[in-house]
Design an enzyme around this catalytic site. Structure first.
Site, PDB file in Angstrom:
ATOM      1  N   HIS A 207      87.619 -36.513 -15.825  1.00  0.00           N
ATOM      2  CA  HIS A 207      87.783 -35.742 -15.201  1.00  0.00           C
ATOM      3  C   HIS A 207      89.081 -35.553 -14.813  1.00  0.00           C
ATOM      4  CE1 HIS A 207      87.644 -34.069 -10.552  1.00  0.00           C
ATOM      5  NE2 HIS A 207      87.233 -35.486 -10.964  1.00  0.00           N
TER       6      HIS A 207
ATOM      7  N   ASN B   1      94.451 -29.206 -23.375  1.00  0.00           N
ATOM      8  CA  ASN B   1      94.488 -28.468 -24.827  1.00  0.00           C
ATOM      9  C   ASN B   1      95.321 -28.439 -25.944  1.00  0.00           C
ATOM     10  OD1 ASN B   1      91.711 -27.316 -23.783  1.00  0.00           O
ATOM     11  ND2 ASN B   1      92.877 -25.022 -22.533  1.00  0.00           N
TER      12      ASN B   1
ATOM     13  N   HIS C 201      83.163 -25.799 -23.672  1.00  0.00           N
ATOM     14  CA  HIS C 201      83.846 -26.582 -24.845  1.00  0.00           C
ATOM     15  C   HIS C 201      82.342 -28.030 -25.114  1.00  0.00           C
ATOM     16  CE1 HIS C 201      87.482 -26.934 -23.950  1.00  0.00           C
ATOM     17  NE2 HIS C 201      87.677 -26.387 -22.778  1.00  0.00           N
TER      18      HIS C 201
END
Ligand code: HDE
Length: 700
Positions: free
Chosen positions: A337, A146, A72
């Site tokens: 995170h 995603n 990413h």
């Protein structure tokens, strides 16, 4: 309940550095009057070490780069807010930001591609990251998802293998940002749990038209926990208000050269234009008692819960309304995170999620250079942190007092343990032996890949076949190609046969898993809403002698519908309309290309059309838009250019409006061009593409 969060924008204000009206200084604040010449002995002599300004400038420059994200790396981000519609979800979660109507929680969203490095092109075939940081009143919550609802692997321990396989091959670092190479497909053929995700990756989902036109998914099954401590399984969904739309493959490859920043620019421009991207957050909820009532395991991240089985229930909306001030400081330094959770949201034992909960913090430590990255402006929570963690690289806080331990009496016992509002881990009961073994319940690799295949429209299915043929066609090792076909036959024998026929490997053996015949209509993106044309870009091709009235009315009418028409002329500057007045061209034709637009219109004006017909670039522009099945329109003499460009569909032969396979035409011009022309063009634009116009020459 804590105070309403102060605005994130306000929090960032104290970190913003403005240069207007300032003098150049060193990092120490000493004024500088020459930054072009080093201090030397005489005009032609050696440079002196004591030139602290030159040394400082070079030293800082030498250290400007930080490691890019392992995956990413290429991304684009924006600020905005999330607002729940109402409080119904409070029955399921104690998370305040999901259940307090009227409370706007600031967010930062970063979209990304996965495989390419920071400078790679936006429009490659890849999964897109959709990571959201909610700066809630109860601390930061990160939903790191995603644009596809499943993943390649079951267990995080396989992630380094998968990423090594998809990244450029290590001996020559080729190819950049592509899955079409041997190592990825070698991995796929030997790891059939990838099959469902590979169907998504070969589908149009992997080449989105815009970040604003993608769905987002949390992928894992998470847990919501309510105020009474009752847990419910949850899957998170983002649905774009503009519908889910994709480019076509040939177009993506061309855009990668014409405008490698296509998706990044699109996000930036739409926010600057005040057309704020928007998504609806929805949830699929499953009672704990129903954990085992599916024919797959909820902990298996290669599976979806079909929306027809468990509906997606709307929770609220997210709007992105502000671009960052500085790409590096904000988009690059943001640190997501999965373990950043707030009370009311908890984990499950999905082994992929468990590994992520380790990996993200770990990677930030090296990427952002130490343990204090949560103090970077973009990462700072609005809920003020108080703890006894001290020192480390880049410490920004000046902690006062003698105590940095708990329990203490010398610091008045502070920070004290919270007696309300604390995060409590869900007390799931677990027991078992320590084993290193994949659960049997994860071992169905094919049925949801088949479900996806069965749910595609004919056009989407064709694109999938073409994508497999392209990707496997780039694989040099024939055994690798053949191995993938052998897996595809368990997805659908017809699919495998079609793929095999295109890549020079024998057709799959007859014995295969029979297709179960089930489908999930929600999986086809052609079933997404298609009624908005906000920010759709329309090229209007003009030259001297164009129908000025027609162009003005067109631009005005499309603008009112929310689209962004741009007037393109052979050169920048002005063109002279047939009636003598000047029209401002937005751009020169040769700086743009049809692939950068959603539609093209050729207005009337015999001289204008004659000039454009002689201009190979203009003719190609229309031909290419037509081949990419985009809406194409013309009026008056503009129809001549459409014919010359090979538009094969029926065109109007009177002043009425005709629409044929996405081609909108009328012989009328100037004031007599009917309003209906603009409305019909808007309708075609809202459909995104005229998919039914598939000519043989249409590159899939
Ligand atoms: Fe990531 N992933 N990931 N991932 N991921 C990273 O974190 C990782 C996975 C996702 O815009 C890294 O800060 C492991 C699934 C997004 O900054 C890293 C595993 C999903 C982003 C990492 C996964 C994602 C990342 C790289 C398997 C979808 C970009 C740098 C267990 C649900 C976030 C970084 C951004 C980034 C590890 C699997 C989404 C290395 C070990 C599944 C959107 O920590």
């Amino acid at each position: 309940m804590p105070e309403q969060p102060s605005d994130k924008n306000q929090q960032l204000e104290s970190f913003r550095v403005r240069q207007e009206g300032t003098d150049l200084t060193t990092q120490q604040g000493v004024k500088v009057d020459n930054t072009d010449d080093s201090v030397t002995v005489g005009e032609r002599g050696p440079t002196l070490l004591e030139d602290f300004h030159a040394r400082e400038k070079l030293t800082h420059f030498d250290h400007e780069r930080i490691p890019e994200r392992v995956v990413h790396a290429r991304g684009a981000g924006a600020y905005g807010y999330f607002e729940p519609y109402d409080g119904w979800l409070a029955d399921y979660t104690a998370a305040d930001f999901l259940t307090s109507p009227g409370v706007r929680t600031p967010v930062f969203v970063r979209f990304s591609t996965v495989a390419g490095s920071r400078g790679s092109a936006d429009t490659v075939r890849d999964v897109r990251g959709f990571a959201t940081k909610f700066y809630t009143r109860e601390g930061n919550y990160d939903l790191v998802g995603n644009n596809m609802p499943v993943f390649f692997i079951h267990d995080g321990i396989k992630f380094p293998d998968f990423v090594h396989a998809v990244k450029p091959e290590p001996h020559n670092e080729i190819p950049q940002a592509q899955s079409a190479h041997d190592t990825l497909w070698d991995f796929v053929g030997l790891q059939p749990e990838t099959m469902h995700m590979m169907m998504w990756l070969m589908s149009d989902r992997a080449i989105p038209r815009s970040y604003r036109m993608m769905q987002g998914f949390g992928v894992h099954t998470f847990r919501l926990v309510n105020a009474e401590g009752k847990a419910t399984f949850v899957k998170f969904h983002w649905k774009p208000v503009l519908g889910t739309h994709s480019l076509v493959w040939d177009e993506t490859q061309k855009i990668a050269g014409k405008d490698p920043d296509f998706n990044r620019r699109d996000l930036w421009d739409s926010i600057e234009a005040g057309q704020f991207p928007e998504w609806e957050l929805g949830v699929q909820l499953v009672e704990e008692s129903d954990e085992f009532s599916f024919d797959f395991d909820l902990l298996d991240a290669t599976k979806i819960i079909p929306e027809e089985e468990v509906p997606v229930r709307p929770v609220g909306r997210m709007v992105l309304d502000r671009n960052p001030d500085n790409f590096f400081a904000e988009t690059e330094q943001i640190a997501f995170h999965t373990a950043n959770v707030v009370p009311g949201i908890d984990f499950t034992n999905d082994p992929l999620l468990q590994a992520r909960n380790f990996s993200y913090l770990d990677t930030q430590l090296i990427r952002l250079g130490g343990p204090n990255f949560s103090q970077l402006p973009v990462n700072r929570p609005l809920a003020e942190p108080h703890h006894n963690q001290r020192d480390g690289y880049g410490q920004q806080a000046i902690h006062k007092g003698r105590t940095s331990y708990f329990k203490n009496s010398l610091g008045g016992g502070c920070p004290a343990l919270a007696d309300s509002g604390a995060f409590t881990h869900y007390a799931e009961k677990v027991e078992g032996h320590k084993i290193r073994r994949r659960s049997e319940s994860f071992k169905d690799y094919y049925s949801q890949a088949t479900l996806f295949w069965n749910s595609m429209s004919e056009v989407e299915a064709e694109h999938i076949v073409s994508a497999f043929r392209f990707e496997l066609g780039k694989v040099e090792t024939m055994e690798v190609r053949a191995r993938v076909v052998e897996h595809l036959k368990h997805v659908d024998h017809g699919l495998a046969t079609r793929v095999a026929a295109g890549i020079g490997v024998p057709p799959p053996a007859a014995e295969a898993t029979p297709n179960h015949g089930r489908s999930s209509p929600a999986l086809s993106q052609l079933n997404a809403p298609m009624h908005r044309i906000d920010s759709r870009k329309v090229a209007v091709l003009v030259a001297d002698g164009v129908d000025g009235d027609g162009v003005r009315r067109l631009v005005d009418a499309l603008g009112k519908q929310g689209a962004l028409p741009e007037v393109l002329a052979p050169t920048d500057g002005r063109v002279r309309a047939a009636t003598g007045e000047d029209i401002e061209a937005d751009r020169a034709l040769n700086t743009m290309a049809s692939v950068l637009y959603d539609a093209v219109v050729v207005p009337c004006g015999p001289d204008s059309v004659a000039t454009l017909s002689q201009d190979g670039y203009a003719v190609h522009f229309v031909t290419e838009a037509y081949k990419h099945v985009k809406p194409v329109a013309g009026f008056g003499s503009g129809l001549k250019l459409l014919r010359r460009a090979g538009v094969a569909d029926e065109l109007a032969d009177d002043t009425g409006v005709l629409v044929d396979n996405g081609v909108v035409s009328s012989k009328a011009a100037e004031q007599s061009l009917p309003e209906e022309f603009f409305a019909r063009l808007g309708e075609e634009l809202a459909k995104h593409r005229a998919w039914q116009r598939r000519t043989e020459s249409v590159p899939a």
